[in-house]
Scaffold this motif. Structure first.
Motif, PDB file in Angstrom:
ATOM      1  N   ILE A  27       0.871  -1.173   0.000  1.00  0.00           N
ATOM      2  CA  ILE A  27       0.000   0.000   0.000  1.00  0.00           C
ATOM      3  C   ILE A  27       0.902   1.215   0.000  1.00  0.00           C
ATOM      4  N   PHE A  28       0.806   2.009  -1.050  1.00  0.00           N
ATOM      5  CA  PHE A  28       1.760   3.082  -1.185  1.00  0.00           C
ATOM      6  C   PHE A  28       1.057   4.428  -1.204  1.00  0.00           C
ATOM      7  N   GLY A  29       1.779   5.423  -0.783  1.00  0.00           N
ATOM      8  CA  GLY A  29       1.278   6.783  -0.848  1.00  0.00           C
ATOM      9  C   GLY A  29       0.227   7.091   0.193  1.00  0.00           C
ATOM     10  N   ARG A  30      -0.299   8.320   0.077  1.00  0.00           N
ATOM     11  CA  ARG A  30      -1.337   8.771   1.001  1.00  0.00           C
ATOM     12  C   ARG A  30      -2.618   7.982   0.741  1.00  0.00           C
ATOM     13  N   ASN A  31      -3.243   7.510   1.808  1.00  0.00           N
ATOM     14  CA  ASN A  31      -4.412   6.657   1.614  1.00  0.00           C
ATOM     15  C   ASN A  31      -5.380   6.789   2.778  1.00  0.00           C
ATOM     16  N   HIS A  32      -6.576   6.283   2.544  1.00  0.00           N
ATOM     17  CA  HIS A  32      -7.601   6.213   3.580  1.00  0.00           C
ATOM     18  C   HIS A  32      -7.850   4.743   3.915  1.00  0.00           C
ATOM     19  N   MET A  33      -7.872   4.417   5.171  1.00  0.00           N
ATOM     20  CA  MET A  33      -8.317   3.096   5.618  1.00  0.00           C
ATOM     21  C   MET A  33      -9.619   3.313   6.371  1.00  0.00           C
ATOM     22  N   GLY A  34     -10.610   2.488   6.064  1.00  0.00           N
ATOM     23  CA  GLY A  34     -11.896   2.760   6.684  1.00  0.00           C
ATOM     24  C   GLY A  34     -12.790   1.548   6.784  1.00  0.00           C
ATOM     25  N   TRP A  35     -13.926   1.788   7.377  1.00  0.00           N
ATOM     26  CA  TRP A  35     -14.959   0.769   7.545  1.00  0.00           C
ATOM     27  C   TRP A  35     -16.266   1.288   6.963  1.00  0.00           C
ATOM     28  N   TYR A  36     -16.910   0.412   6.210  1.00  0.00           N
ATOM     29  CA  TYR A  36     -18.244   0.658   5.674  1.00  0.00           C
ATOM     30  C   TYR A  36     -19.153  -0.441   6.213  1.00  0.00           C
ATOM     31  N   ARG A  37     -20.431  -0.214   6.136  1.00  0.00           N
ATOM     32  CA  ARG A  37     -21.362  -1.264   6.529  1.00  0.00           C
ATOM     33  C   ARG A  37     -22.558  -1.289   5.588  1.00  0.00           C
ATOM     34  N   GLN A  43     -27.909   0.381   1.114  1.00  0.00           N
ATOM     35  CA  GLN A  43     -26.648   0.532   0.395  1.00  0.00           C
ATOM     36  C   GLN A  43     -25.482   0.532   1.378  1.00  0.00           C
ATOM     37  N   ARG A  44     -24.339   0.175   0.875  1.00  0.00           N
ATOM     38  CA  ARG A  44     -23.130   0.229   1.672  1.00  0.00           C
ATOM     39  C   ARG A  44     -22.817   1.693   1.980  1.00  0.00           C
ATOM     40  N   ALA A  45     -22.491   1.956   3.249  1.00  0.00           N
ATOM     41  CA  ALA A  45     -22.274   3.338   3.664  1.00  0.00           C
ATOM     42  C   ALA A  45     -21.047   3.433   4.571  1.00  0.00           C
ATOM     43  N   LEU A  46     -20.403   4.560   4.497  1.00  0.00           N
ATOM     44  CA  LEU A  46     -19.219   4.802   5.311  1.00  0.00           C
ATOM     45  C   LEU A  46     -19.588   4.854   6.788  1.00  0.00           C
ATOM     46  N   VAL A  47     -18.774   4.183   7.602  1.00  0.00           N
ATOM     47  CA  VAL A  47     -18.894   4.278   9.056  1.00  0.00           C
ATOM     48  C   VAL A  47     -17.820   5.224   9.590  1.00  0.00           C
ATOM     49  N   ALA A  48     -16.588   4.964   9.180  1.00  0.00           N
ATOM     50  CA  ALA A  48     -15.474   5.803   9.628  1.00  0.00           C
ATOM     51  C   ALA A  48     -14.274   5.528   8.742  1.00  0.00           C
ATOM     52  N   GLN A  49     -13.435   6.531   8.581  1.00  0.00           N
ATOM     53  CA  GLN A  49     -12.186   6.332   7.867  1.00  0.00           C
ATOM     54  C   GLN A  49     -11.111   7.219   8.463  1.00  0.00           C
ATOM     55  N   VAL A  50      -9.887   6.741   8.344  1.00  0.00           N
ATOM     56  CA  VAL A  50      -8.737   7.481   8.855  1.00  0.00           C
ATOM     57  C   VAL A  50      -7.689   7.534   7.748  1.00  0.00           C
ATOM     58  N   THR A  51      -7.193   8.725   7.526  1.00  0.00           N
ATOM     59  CA  THR A  51      -6.202   8.956   6.491  1.00  0.00           C
ATOM     60  C   THR A  51      -4.812   8.667   7.041  1.00  0.00           C
ATOM     61  N   TYR A  93     -17.441  -3.877   6.218  1.00  0.00           N
ATOM     62  CA  TYR A  93     -16.384  -4.094   5.241  1.00  0.00           C
ATOM     63  C   TYR A  93     -15.235  -3.110   5.494  1.00  0.00           C
ATOM     64  N   CYS A  94     -14.032  -3.618   5.487  1.00  0.00           N
ATOM     65  CA  CYS A  94     -12.904  -2.694   5.547  1.00  0.00           C
ATOM     66  C   CYS A  94     -12.491  -2.310   4.128  1.00  0.00           C
ATOM     67  N   ASN A  95     -11.895  -1.149   4.038  1.00  0.00           N
ATOM     68  CA  ASN A  95     -11.574  -0.559   2.736  1.00  0.00           C
ATOM     69  C   ASN A  95     -10.266   0.198   2.839  1.00  0.00           C
ATOM     70  N   VAL A  96      -9.491   0.095   1.780  1.00  0.00           N
ATOM     71  CA  VAL A  96      -8.290   0.916   1.647  1.00  0.00           C
ATOM     72  C   VAL A  96      -8.336   1.557   0.270  1.00  0.00           C
ATOM     73  N   LYS A  97      -8.226   2.859   0.225  1.00  0.00           N
ATOM     74  CA  LYS A  97      -8.245   3.545  -1.056  1.00  0.00           C
ATOM     75  C   LYS A  97      -7.213   4.656  -1.057  1.00  0.00           C
ATOM     76  N   GLY A  98      -6.662   4.885  -2.241  1.00  0.00           N
ATOM     77  CA  GLY A  98      -5.661   5.918  -2.358  1.00  0.00           C
ATOM     78  C   GLY A  98      -6.268   7.304  -2.282  1.00  0.00           C
ATOM     79  N   ALA A  99      -5.496   8.215  -1.730  1.00  0.00           N
ATOM     80  CA  ALA A  99      -5.862   9.625  -1.749  1.00  0.00           C
ATOM     81  C   ALA A  99      -5.069  10.290  -2.864  1.00  0.00           C
ATOM     82  N   PRO A 100      -5.644  11.324  -3.491  1.00  0.00           N
ATOM     83  CA  PRO A 100      -4.960  11.935  -4.636  1.00  0.00           C
ATOM     84  C   PRO A 100      -3.508  12.285  -4.329  1.00  0.00           C
TER      85      PRO A 100
END
Length: 117
Positions: A27-37, A43-51, A93-100
């Protein structure tokens, strides 16, 4: 990148659970790790995320009850859930996504949280 979530289960209203999600792979660069439910019929919705740099976002439903944290050295994100309510019942669900400017988006397999009244 593979995300392995754990910690779900059955709990009574007012109880607590701690979810964990370990990301394996690069996992490289600036990113968000978070939880959706996602609850049945919703629909799947964000619970919390931390950059990776620190900022945290909570859904209104999570504020004051849930705490998200991450351990960058372990590529792990946690969700401490307190004062659980039946309406918190969902697959988380956990999620990892890149930040710009980084562009990637990975999902874990989901872990079921059931809160009984």
């Amino acid at each position: 990148v593979h995300l392995q979530a754990s910690g779900g289960g059955l709990v009574q209203a007012g109880g607590s659970l701690r979810l964990s999600c370990v990301a394996s792979g690069s996992i490289f660069g600036r990113n968000h790790m978070g939880w959706y439910r996602q609850a049945p019929g919703s629909q799947r919705a964000l619970v919390a995320q931390v950059t990776s740099s620190g900022p945290i976002t909570y859904a209104d439903s999570a504020k004051g009850r849930f705490t998200i944290s991450r351990d960058n050295a372990k590529n792990t994100v946690y969700l401490q859930m307190n004062s659980l309510k039946p309406e918190d019942t969902a697959v988380y669900y956990c999620n990892v996504k890149g930040a710009p400017p980084y562009v990637y988006n990975y999902w874990g397999q989901g872990t079921l949280v059931t809160v009984s009244s």
